[in-house]
Design a protein around this motif. Structure first.
Motif, short mmCIF file in Angstrom:
data_model
loop_
_atom_site.label_atom_id
_atom_site.label_comp_id
_atom_site.label_asym_id
_atom_site.label_seq_id
_atom_site.Cartn_x
_atom_site.Cartn_y
_atom_site.Cartn_z
N ASP A 128 2.54 116.73 83.09
CA ASP A 128 4.23 117.15 83.11
C ASP A 128 5.08 116.26 82.04
O ASP A 128 4.50 115.46 81.63
CB ASP A 128 4.71 116.72 84.53
CG ASP A 128 5.85 117.72 84.94
OD1 ASP A 128 6.62 118.41 83.73
OD2 ASP A 128 6.62 117.27 85.84
N THR A 184 12.97 120.59 77.28
CA THR A 184 12.81 119.64 78.45
C THR A 184 13.80 119.68 78.98
O THR A 184 14.94 119.03 78.53
CB THR A 184 11.94 118.50 78.10
OG1 THR A 184 10.57 118.81 77.42
CG2 THR A 184 11.61 117.84 79.61
N SER A 185 14.16 120.10 80.23
CA SER A 185 15.62 120.24 80.85
C SER A 185 15.48 119.35 82.32
O SER A 185 16.17 118.11 82.37
CB SER A 185 15.98 121.52 81.29
OG SER A 185 17.21 121.44 82.12
N PHE A 186 14.75 119.48 83.46
CA PHE A 186 14.61 118.81 84.51
C PHE A 186 13.35 118.92 85.29
O PHE A 186 12.33 119.85 84.94
CB PHE A 186 15.71 119.12 85.44
CG PHE A 186 15.84 120.35 86.10
CD1 PHE A 186 15.29 120.67 87.42
CD2 PHE A 186 16.21 121.63 85.31
CE1 PHE A 186 15.55 121.90 88.07
CE2 PHE A 186 16.43 122.85 85.87
CZ PHE A 186 15.97 123.06 87.18
N GLY A 187 13.06 118.40 86.34
CA GLY A 187 12.09 118.43 87.30
C GLY A 187 12.51 117.80 88.71
O GLY A 187 13.56 117.43 88.81
N SER A 188 11.53 117.73 89.51
CA SER A 188 11.51 116.87 90.69
C SER A 188 10.46 116.04 90.67
O SER A 188 9.34 116.14 90.79
CB SER A 188 11.57 117.63 91.76
OG SER A 188 11.83 117.08 93.17
N GLY A 189 10.75 114.62 90.74
CA GLY A 189 9.64 113.71 90.22
C GLY A 189 9.08 113.88 88.97
O GLY A 189 9.53 114.95 88.08
N CYS A 190 7.70 113.58 89.07
CA CYS A 190 7.08 113.96 87.63
C CYS A 190 5.77 114.26 87.94
O CYS A 190 5.09 113.60 88.72
CB CYS A 190 7.17 112.90 86.40
SG CYS A 190 8.62 112.71 85.88
N GLY A 221 7.52 121.31 85.43
CA GLY A 221 8.81 120.95 84.78
C GLY A 221 9.56 122.41 84.43
O GLY A 221 8.95 123.27 84.46
N CYS A 256 8.49 113.98 81.66
CA CYS A 256 9.02 113.13 82.53
C CYS A 256 10.20 112.51 82.07
O CYS A 256 10.80 112.91 80.96
CB CYS A 256 8.01 112.01 83.04
SG CYS A 256 8.38 111.14 84.47
N GLN A 257 10.98 111.57 82.65
CA GLN A 257 12.28 110.92 82.49
C GLN A 257 12.13 110.16 80.89
O GLN A 257 11.02 109.67 80.53
CB GLN A 257 12.80 109.72 83.21
CG GLN A 257 13.59 110.28 84.43
CD GLN A 257 13.04 111.52 84.97
OE1 GLN A 257 12.14 111.39 85.75
NE2 GLN A 257 13.84 112.50 85.34
N GLY A 258 13.16 110.89 80.14
CA GLY A 258 13.04 110.45 78.59
C GLY A 258 12.57 111.62 77.78
O GLY A 258 12.61 111.47 76.29
N ASP A 259 11.81 112.52 78.27
CA ASP A 259 11.29 113.43 77.53
C ASP A 259 12.28 114.55 77.16
O ASP A 259 12.15 115.59 76.38
CB ASP A 259 10.16 114.27 78.16
CG ASP A 259 8.72 113.23 77.92
OD1 ASP A 259 8.63 112.75 77.02
OD2 ASP A 259 8.12 113.17 79.09
N1 ARG Z 1 15.80 115.06 83.19
C1 ARG Z 1 14.67 114.41 82.75
C2 ARG Z 1 15.09 113.70 81.35
O1 ARG Z 1 16.38 113.59 81.29
C3 ARG Z 1 13.56 115.39 81.98
C4 ARG Z 1 12.72 115.63 83.36
C5 ARG Z 1 11.89 116.37 83.27
N2 ARG Z 1 10.93 116.38 84.48
C6 ARG Z 1 9.62 116.92 85.07
N3 ARG Z 1 9.25 116.68 85.83
N4 ARG Z 1 9.28 117.61 84.04
O2 ARG Z 1 14.35 113.04 80.48
#
Ligand code: ARG
Length: 320
Positions: A233, A261-267, A274, A235-238
């Motif tokens: 997936d 890449t916008s959001f998720g819940s955990g990674c 994602g 993750c934060q920073g992507d």
């Molecule tokens: N909001 C996250 C960011 O600012 C991206 C998260 C993506 N999460 C996921 N589980 N795919 O970097």
């Protein structure tokens, strides 16, 4: 007399050019300079940016790093994608009203910790246009921003634009696509080297059902990609970075930017793929923002200058 006719014709054709420029359909950027091609071909199996693979230099040449300077230190806050030589697209939630001068765009980066990389280009922002219907405290709907650079990107082997999809088009469920970024790897790789991974497009309704369990709704214009069992997936920073899918049109294959890449819940968790801004729903908006910028104003003003010259000649010719 002949030259008067020729000049009248030139005048007419310039007028026609200026006039038709105004009404012309906004330019498309889909096939901007051989977009979506990487000279570095992928080899071997792709492991399942949690559980990704380290990229080679230039492998994802449209990948941008959005860098924030604060208190003298630089950090990559998000990813982005080059769409033409003046614009980068990213996510709206990447920003927090920072002054434009604190944000820069790094292109041609592979190892973000290595300031001496030879292929880098560092660009500043002229403007930032986020989608008017993005709401900071909402459900991430319309999570898209366009960044206009102060100077032109010069394309190299390591820096190239990505193709854009057609407005309203959709990727099929199950299609395999690529995500990339310098985000959190959760100890599955090197956070400094651009990581990439293959993810699979997931049905919107199915994904919405999975996310209901944690009280999150998937906006209509977002797409889910990943795996039911998680494991791989973004993750934060992507965030802000590309989800690209390959497409072959009349024999030539290129990558198309289908998601941001916008959001998720955990990674990489089970039934929490994602969630990506669906780029094909924003092509008209992108065309509007990019097309109405100085590029077309410049084009118009050159035509107008030329027109003035011709008028002068015409008048002089008529008088003498
Ligand atoms: N909001 C996250 C960011 O600012 C991206 C998260 C993506 N999460 C996921 N589980 N795919 O970097």
């Amino acid at each position: 007399m002949n030259s008067v006719i020729i000049r009248a014709f030139l005048l007419y054709s310039t007028l026609y050019h200026v006039a038709s420029d105004e009404v012309q359909a906004t330019p498309r950027f889909t096939n901007e300079d051989d977009c979506g091609v990487s000279v570095i071909s992928r080899s071997g199996a792709i492991s399942r940016v949690v559980n990704g693979t380290a990229s080679a230099q230039g492998q994802w040449p449209w990948q941008a790093a959005i860098v924030l300077s604060s208190g003298g230190s630089l950090s990559v806050i998000c990813g982005g994608s080059v769409i033409n030589n003046k614009w980068v697209v990213t996510a709206a939630h990447c920003f927090n009203n920072e002054p434009l001068s604190d944000i820069s765009v790094f292109l041609g980066v592979n190892d973000k910790s290595n300031g001496n990389e030879a292929n880098r280009q560092i660009l500043q922002l002229e403007s930032k246009t986020c989608h008017p219907n993005y709401t900071e405290n909402g459900n991430f709907a319309n999570d898209i921003c366009l960044l206009r650079l102060t100077s032109d990107v010069s394309y190299t082997t390591y820096i190239r634009p990505i193709c854009l999809p057609n407005q309203g088009s959709s990727e099929s469920v199950g299609q395999s696509c690529i995500v990339s970024g310098w985000g959190e790897t959760e100890n599955t790789g090197n956070n400094n080297i651009l990581q990439y991974a293959e993810v699979s497009i997931i049905d919107h309704t199915l994904c919405s059902g999975w996310y209901q369990a944690v009280g999150l709704s998937i906006p209509e214009n977002h797409i889910c990609a990943g795996y039911e069992l998680g494991g791989t997936d973004t993750c934060q920073g992507d965030s802000g970075g590309p989800l690209v899918c390959q497409q072959t049109v009349s024999g030539s294959t290129s990558y198309i930017l289908q998601g941001i890449t916008s959001f998720g819940s955990g990674c990489a968790e089970v039934r929490r793929p994602g969630v990506y801004t669906k780029v094909s729903e924003y092509i008209d908006w992108i065309d509007e923002v990019v097309g109405s910028s100085a590029t077309s104003i410049e084009r118009h003003s050159w035509a107008l200058v030329f027109l003035c010259f011709q008028c002068c000649f015409f008048v002089i010719q008529a008088v003498y």
